[in-house]
Design a protein around this motif. Sequence first.
Motif, PDB file in Angstrom:
ATOM      1  N   ARG A   1       1.501 -11.442   9.487  1.00  0.00           N
ATOM      2  CA  ARG A   1       2.444 -10.859   8.542  1.00  0.00           C
ATOM      3  C   ARG A   1       3.875 -11.326   8.796  1.00  0.00           C
ATOM      4  O   ARG A   1       4.349 -11.352   9.931  1.00  0.00           O
ATOM      5  CB  ARG A   1       2.376  -9.339   8.611  1.00  0.00           C
TER       6      ARG A   1
ATOM      7  N   LYS B   1      -1.105  -7.884  -6.670  1.00  0.00           N
ATOM      8  CA  LYS B   1      -2.129  -8.616  -5.933  1.00  0.00           C
ATOM      9  C   LYS B   1      -1.695  -8.940  -4.507  1.00  0.00           C
ATOM     10  O   LYS B   1      -2.494  -8.856  -3.570  1.00  0.00           O
ATOM     11  CB  LYS B   1      -2.490  -9.904  -6.664  1.00  0.00           C
ATOM     12  N   TYR B   2      -0.410  -9.299  -4.353  1.00  0.00           N
ATOM     13  CA  TYR B   2       0.054  -9.805  -3.053  1.00  0.00           C
ATOM     14  C   TYR B   2       0.933  -8.822  -2.292  1.00  0.00           C
ATOM     15  O   TYR B   2       1.206  -9.034  -1.114  1.00  0.00           O
ATOM     16  CB  TYR B   2       0.820 -11.117  -3.248  1.00  0.00           C
ATOM     17  N   GLY B   3       1.398  -7.751  -2.951  1.00  0.00           N
ATOM     18  CA  GLY B   3       2.347  -6.871  -2.304  1.00  0.00           C
ATOM     19  C   GLY B   3       3.701  -7.553  -2.167  1.00  0.00           C
ATOM     20  O   GLY B   3       3.865  -8.727  -2.522  1.00  0.00           O
TER      21      GLY B   3
ATOM     22  N   SER C   1       4.660 -11.619   1.386  1.00  0.00           N
ATOM     23  CA  SER C   1       3.442 -10.946   0.921  1.00  0.00           C
ATOM     24  C   SER C   1       3.027  -9.890   1.938  1.00  0.00           C
ATOM     25  O   SER C   1       3.253 -10.044   3.139  1.00  0.00           O
ATOM     26  CB  SER C   1       2.309 -11.951   0.753  1.00  0.00           C
ATOM     27  N   THR C   2       2.390  -8.841   1.444  1.00  0.00           N
ATOM     28  CA  THR C   2       1.840  -7.816   2.329  1.00  0.00           C
ATOM     29  C   THR C   2       0.333  -7.652   2.146  1.00  0.00           C
ATOM     30  O   THR C   2      -0.282  -6.847   2.829  1.00  0.00           O
ATOM     31  CB  THR C   2       2.522  -6.456   2.071  1.00  0.00           C
ATOM     32  N   LYS C   3      -0.235  -8.420   1.212  1.00  0.00           N
ATOM     33  CA  LYS C   3      -1.675  -8.377   0.950  1.00  0.00           C
ATOM     34  C   LYS C   3      -2.194  -9.802   0.808  1.00  0.00           C
ATOM     35  O   LYS C   3      -1.422 -10.741   0.604  1.00  0.00           O
ATOM     36  CB  LYS C   3      -1.973  -7.622  -0.355  1.00  0.00           C
ATOM     37  N   GLU C   4      -3.495  -9.946   0.897  1.00  0.00           N
ATOM     38  CA  GLU C   4      -4.178 -11.217   0.623  1.00  0.00           C
ATOM     39  C   GLU C   4      -3.918 -12.275   1.691  1.00  0.00           C
ATOM     40  O   GLU C   4      -4.827 -12.796   2.307  1.00  0.00           O
ATOM     41  CB  GLU C   4      -3.798 -11.781  -0.752  1.00  0.00           C
TER      42      GLU C   4
ATOM     43  N   ASP D   1       4.514  -2.035  -4.582  1.00  0.00           N
ATOM     44  CA  ASP D   1       4.299  -3.415  -5.043  1.00  0.00           C
ATOM     45  C   ASP D   1       5.223  -3.808  -6.187  1.00  0.00           C
ATOM     46  O   ASP D   1       4.914  -4.738  -6.954  1.00  0.00           O
ATOM     47  CB  ASP D   1       2.840  -3.653  -5.466  1.00  0.00           C
TER      48      ASP D   1
END
Length: 355
Positions: A121, A75-77, A94-97, A55
Amino acid sequence: MVATTLGEEPNGQPITRDLLTQFEIAKVFDDNTAPITSIDFHASGDVCVTASADDSLRLYDAVNGTSKHFVWSKKYGCAHARFTHSRSSIIYASTKEDDTIRYHSLHENKYLRYFRGHTDRVVDLEMSPNSDSFLSASQDGSVRLWDLRVATCQGLAASQGRGRPSVAFDQVAKVFAVALGTKIRLYDMANYDAGPFSTLDISLPRLPSTSHYSQAPQLLPPPPIIAIEFGNNGKDILVSTAGDLCYLVDSYATPPQTHPVRVELKGHRNSTNMDLTAAITPDAKFAAVGSDDHMIYIWDTEKGSRAAALPGHHELPTVVKWNPRYMMFASAGNTQLVFWTPPPIDPTGPVRSGS
């Protein structure tokens, strides 16, 4: 940095086979705690940015070989970090959220804009070489066109179908390419709503099956495409795969009269089918990719013959990226970032590569 000189030619030193065999590790950075997933150089060649599965987004001075700055995206990657036309601003996925694309100022460490619209994704980003436009590709099957100055999507290429599309602009951003499955579709930037003006299928005939059920030649798909890159000659498209093959595709090909695969680049190893991102030199004469024997293999793009095999990585180098202005390239082996240059001649500065 262990930098080389400007050489005797004011416009830069040509990249040659002999020079490539002399490339060596100039600098190793052990800043990450998880794999580096992308490398990008600014168009000036002065700075380099990486995204990592830990991250972090890290900025490096490519001329002096130093680490400049880093920011977290806990938080978001982060993935697919790409420079805008500013040395201090990037876009990344982003990779999260959520599946938002973020426009980020590294200097001020703040978000400048959010680009929302994908529902799965984002697997590729590509900045236009001559404007504030950029492309995004997602596993939701869509390829979207954006403008850094506006948060809303500016255009949508026809659905590519579910999968993992890859995108690339040509060197003047008049054409963009979308790769999915075995097909590369070419779009006119000024008329992309009309659909692709050319579709290139890179499936190649293989040897007859060894099975007793079929002795007829088969048309088998190549390894999955994981990245594409236009050469600066405007013709060649370098295709990276999750296999032990890369391809140089002729974007001018007119199937079925001519097969689009001009050259197969093979000889490196990828026994675990990792995503191996190859890179083409600024003059489009050579291409490089990592191998699970920890080597970097470099081929002549005209003949497909091996030009160099460079040792030095301790792990599989999964990403290679050539500097657009200077005689160097970067590679990532798991958590390590490596800068490669020819042996130093004079410590006054880096060799500027000829175009």
